[in-house]
Design an enzyme around this catalytic site. Structure first.
Site, PDB file in Angstrom:
ATOM      1  N   LYS A 120       0.866  -1.185   0.000  1.00 33.88           N
ATOM      2  CA  LYS A 120       0.000   0.000   0.000  1.00 33.88           C
ATOM      3  C   LYS A 120       0.911   1.246   0.000  1.00 33.88           C
ATOM      4  CE  LYS A 120      -4.304   1.540   2.131  1.00 33.88           C
ATOM      5  NZ  LYS A 120      -5.371   1.134   3.086  1.00 33.88           N
ATOM      6  N   GLU A 165     -19.137  -5.171  10.553  1.00 39.01           N
ATOM      7  CA  GLU A 165     -20.100  -4.388  11.340  1.00 39.01           C
ATOM      8  C   GLU A 165     -21.188  -5.285  11.939  1.00 39.01           C
ATOM      9  OE1 GLU A 165     -19.030  -3.525   8.332  1.00 39.01           O
ATOM     10  OE2 GLU A 165     -18.070  -1.575   8.623  1.00 39.01           O
ATOM     11  N   ARG A 167     -24.820  -1.666   7.570  1.00 39.13           N
ATOM     12  CA  ARG A 167     -24.387  -3.049   7.306  1.00 39.13           C
ATOM     13  C   ARG A 167     -24.778  -3.976   8.472  1.00 39.13           C
ATOM     14  NH1 ARG A 167     -20.167  -5.224   4.056  1.00 39.13           N
ATOM     15  NH2 ARG A 167     -20.911  -3.871   2.384  1.00 39.13           N
TER      16      ARG A 167
HETATM   17  C1  LIG Z   1     -18.773  -1.859   5.061  1.00 38.90           C
HETATM   18  C2  LIG Z   1     -17.576  -0.949   5.130  1.00 38.90           C
HETATM   19  N1  LIG Z   1     -16.982  -0.737   6.323  1.00 38.90           N
HETATM   20  C3  LIG Z   1     -15.911   0.079   6.424  1.00 38.90           C
HETATM   21  C4  LIG Z   1     -15.422   0.721   5.309  1.00 38.90           C
HETATM   22  C5  LIG Z   1     -14.273   1.703   5.433  1.00 38.90           C
HETATM   23  N2  LIG Z   1     -13.096   1.223   4.675  1.00 38.90           N
HETATM   24  C6  LIG Z   1     -12.813   1.682   3.489  1.00 38.90           C
HETATM   25  S1  LIG Z   1     -11.437   1.020   2.843  1.00 38.90           S
HETATM   26  C7  LIG Z   1     -11.199   0.071   4.241  1.00 38.90           C
HETATM   27  C8  LIG Z   1     -10.031  -0.838   4.350  1.00 38.90           C
HETATM   28  C9  LIG Z   1      -9.973  -1.746   3.166  1.00 38.90           C
HETATM   29  O1  LIG Z   1      -8.827  -2.571   3.281  1.00 38.90           O
HETATM   30  P1  LIG Z   1      -8.430  -3.444   2.016  1.00 38.90           P
HETATM   31  O2  LIG Z   1      -9.629  -4.116   1.479  1.00 38.90           O
HETATM   32  O3  LIG Z   1      -7.316  -4.282   2.436  1.00 38.90           O
HETATM   33  O4  LIG Z   1      -7.994  -2.361   0.923  1.00 38.90           O
HETATM   34  P2  LIG Z   1      -6.644  -1.495   0.889  1.00 38.90           P
HETATM   35  O5  LIG Z   1      -7.045  -0.128   1.430  1.00 38.90           O
HETATM   36  O6  LIG Z   1      -5.636  -2.180   1.731  1.00 38.90           O
HETATM   37  O7  LIG Z   1      -6.261  -1.436  -0.562  1.00 38.90           O
HETATM   38  C10 LIG Z   1     -12.204   0.311   5.144  1.00 38.90           C
HETATM   39  C11 LIG Z   1     -12.299  -0.321   6.481  1.00 38.90           C
HETATM   40  C12 LIG Z   1     -16.089   0.488   4.078  1.00 38.90           C
HETATM   41  N3  LIG Z   1     -15.710   1.118   2.941  1.00 38.90           N
HETATM   42  N4  LIG Z   1     -17.139  -0.341   4.020  1.00 38.90           N
END
Ligand SMILES: Cc1ncc(C[n+]2csc(CCOP(=O)(O)OP(=O)(O)O)c2C)c(N)n1
Ligand SMILES: CC(=O)[C@@H](O)[C@H](O)COP(=O)(O)O
Ligand SMILES: [Mg+2]
Length: 641
Positions: free
Chosen positions: A285, A371, A399
């Site tokens: 990342k 969630e 959610r």
């Molecule tokens: C249902 C939900 N909960 C929380 C989020 C907030 N959120 C956005 S990106 C993320 C982390 C995603 O991690 P990953 O899938 O590993 O993607 P990366 O950012 O590492 O590329 C979170 C928790 C969301 N978008 N949707």
């Protein structure tokens, strides 16, 4: 702002142009794409870290698969900026997340290359399976490729989809983008498992060799070879991966920044896959931009920044954020009461529970993007006698709604919901709007629902929630900075169901709920300047309503206007129900409920969005005028007949 020199990228109007390039050119193109990405996001802000991590992956997918006929579904979609640049939107990439600009997530109505919208995580495999079924039933669609991160795959919905896809056995691709990061460092057993897979390199290499051999065999012999490979890896302690046990072919882990691995693997998979296939790709990342790679947050979400140094521009005038006020108030309450614990769904920093975690790490639980589990986990804690604060953004609490109803409300369990990002949130747009929590909570029996008008009120609500054991209680507050007002040493416990009068008048009453009180103050001042005498009140509680206050406002004024940062069906609806039930509408009281309109408000600054929603001081004042002086505010009949 100097723009990078990108001779190859300049020749790419769309993925078809990618497919004409040599592998060597694709590598050079990736470097140019990364430079363009850094330049653009330095001007707009946004989700830089995750986008940097999928530059090569985006190039490889579009080079190998026949998008848009093949459906590429990004999970969350916050990493889609390279994809947008490659799919004909480079000219608009500097409008990202702005009024009338590109969305910060994939959006169906923005491009054929965005077959499915995203923003809430863990939906991509389900959607990709849906496209796969469409293909198999003759719909005009090719392959489906879901790209899901190691954070997003920690959500239950992803397993529901894997479970179904594995059983369906249909050819589809899931690319697991494993960068060992969520927003915060990843948590959970799945994250540890993926790290073990990654660490088991020799086995992975042996598996890749065997897969290459299998793939070269004629189809009838392949199944036998696959079983033999699984026996061999099994005997070496390398059981089939979880994904293989679920019916997927598993390929990986491979280096997601090395096109000399990505391209042949994707080409081979596309040429030979006959079943659901999961390709485990390991990335970094923030890759390729030192300030992002070295930052703990990997520049997950950044404001505008100086590309030379990575220094971000400061926003806000110094007033503390609601989030930080909540985090500090919760920590103080936790210091006084050992029963207080906190739960977050992968957003310790975003919700502010990381402040409590610094002091009480064992009492703050990050459950990953989960969630549904977070809510029922908190319900179990409450049932045990603990005092759990479940801190989840308004939009993400959607959610876990059935868990709120079934596990918390119906059992009357005292879970405290700290609902951040209530109301319109700005650049993240409609998918992140905290528009519905008042509507979806106020209809639940036994729920207490509060809304903070400012940061001092938020402190009072944290203290009130901490002491409240009579059932579930929620308090909501907006994204961003507070009003910059004097804050108390400690929040005071509020009397449940009691609002407060801010200023007394006689003509019209404005009953505000939550953080729009500032706009209501400005509207009242505007009206007072016109000789209209206004009572301004802060309801504090959407449930239970302050009936004494309501009856007094109804009896002593000609009109009542309710104002809330929420959609129809929330606070104003509750007030109307109550006034109707108590007969207070029978005597000609004029009532207007000012809410978000029944349409989607696209991304812009919060101020622009509230103006678009008709929720400004001027619109509140105009609503009052339209009641008090209808003739003056409506074209007279004589002029139209
Ligand atoms: C249902 C939900 N909960 C929380 C989020 C907030 N959120 C956005 S990106 C993320 C982390 C995603 O991690 P990953 O899938 O590993 O993607 P990366 O950012 O590492 O590329 C979170 C928790 C969301 N978008 N949707
Ligand atoms: C992509 C995503 O869903 C999160 O990163 C979200 O954008 C965070 O919102 P805040 O910036 O309001 O914390
Ligand atoms: Mg990740």
């Amino acid at each position: 702002m100097t723009r990078p020199v990108t001779p190859l990228l300049d020749r790419v109007a769309g993925p078809a142009d990618l497919r004409a390039l040599s592998d060597g050119d694709l590598r050079r193109l990736s470097d140019e794409l990364r430079a363009e990405l850094i330049s653009a996001v330095s001007e707009t802000g946004g989700h830089l870290g995750s986008s940097l991590g999928v530059v090569e992956l985006s190039v490889a997918i579009h080079a190998v698969f026949n998008t848009p006929m093949d459906k590429l579904v990004w999970d969350v979609g916050h990493q889609c900026y390279p994809h947008k640049i490659l799919t004909g939107r480079r000219d608009r990439i500097r409008t990202l997340r702005q009024k009338d600009g590109l969305s910060g997530f994939t959006k169906r109505d923005e491009s054929d290359y965005d077959p499915f919208g995203a923003a809430h995580s863990s939906t991509s495999i389900s959607a990709a399976l849906g496209f796969t079924l469409g293909r198999d039933m003759g719909m005009p669609t090719g392959d489906a490729i879901a790209v899901i991160g190691d954070g997003a795959i920690s959500a239950g919905m992803a397993y529901e989809a894997l479970n179904n896809a594995g059983a369906e056995g249909r050819r589809m691709f899931v690319i697991l983008n494993d960068n060992e990061m969520s927003i915060a460092p990843p948590v959970g057993a799945m994250s540890a498992y993926l790290s073990r897979l990654y660490a088991n390199e020799p086995l992975a290499k042996m598996r890749a060799l065997a897969e290459g051999f299998e793939a070269a065999l004629p189809p009838p012999m392949r199944e036998g070879a696959r079983r033999a490979r699984q026996l061999v890896t099994g005997s070496m302690g390398g059981q089939g991966t979880l994904f293989e046990e679920l019916g997927f072919d598993y390929i990986g882990p491979i280096d997601g920044h090395d096109l000399s691995q990505l391209l042949p693997v994707l080409r081979a998979a596309r040429a030979r896959a006959t079943r659901p296939t999961l390709i485990h790709v390991c990335t970094v990342k923030g890759k390729g931009y030192a300030p992002a790679e070295s930052a703990a947050c990997k520049y997950h979400g950044v404001s505008k920044f100086d590309p030379a140094t990575g220094t971000q521009s400061k926003s806000g005038g110094g007033a503390p954020s609601y989030t930080s006020v909540f985090g500090k108030a919760l920590t103080d309450e936790a210091a006084r009461d050992p029963r207080i614990v906190a739960v977050t769904a992968a957003m310790p920093g975003g919700t502010g529970v990381d402040i409590m975690a610094e002091r009480f790490p064992a009492r703050v639980h990050d459950v990953g993007i989960a969630e549904q589990h977070a809510v029922t986990f908190a319900a179990g804690m409450a049932a045990s006698g603990l005092r759990p604060f479940c801190a989840i953004y308004s939009t993400f609490l959607q959610r876990g709604y059935d868990q709120v109803v079934h596990d918390v409300s119906l059992q009357g369990l005292p879970v405290r919901f700290a609902i951040d990002r209530a109301g319109l949130v700005g650049a993240d747009g409609a998918t992140h709007a905290g528009a519905y929590d008042l509507a979806y909570l106020c209809n639940l029996p036994g729920f207490t629902v509060m809304a903070a008008a400012d940061e001092a009120e938020l402190m009072h609500m944290v203290a009130t929630a901490a002491a409240f054991d009579e059932g579930p209680i929620a308090f909501r507050y907006p994204r961003g900075a507070g009003e910059g007002i004097e804050m108390p040493e400690r929040g005071q416990i509020l009397e449940i169901g009691k609002g407060r009068i801010i200023s007394e008048g006689t003509d019209i009453a404005i009953l505000s709920l939550g953080a729009h009180l500032g706009e209501c103050r400005r509207a009242a001042a505007e009206l007072e300047g016109e000789g209209v005498s206004v009572t301004l009140a802060d309801a504090r509680f959407a449930k239970p309503l302050d009936r004494d206050l309501l009856q007094r406002l109804a009896r002593e004024h000609r009109a009542l206007i309710t104002v809330e940062q929420g959609a129809q069906g929330g606070f104003g609806a509750m007030v109307l129900h109550d006034l109707a039930a108590s007969g207070l509408l029978d005597r000609g009281l004029a009532v207007r409920t000012m809410t978000l309109p029944d349409r989607i408000i696209p991304q812009a600054s919060p101020a622009h969005m509230y103006a678009d929603a008709g929720l400004t001081a001027d619109s509140i004042a105009q609503t009052a005028r339209s009641i008090l002086r209808p003739a003056a505010s409506v074209v007279s009949l004589s002029s139209v007949v």
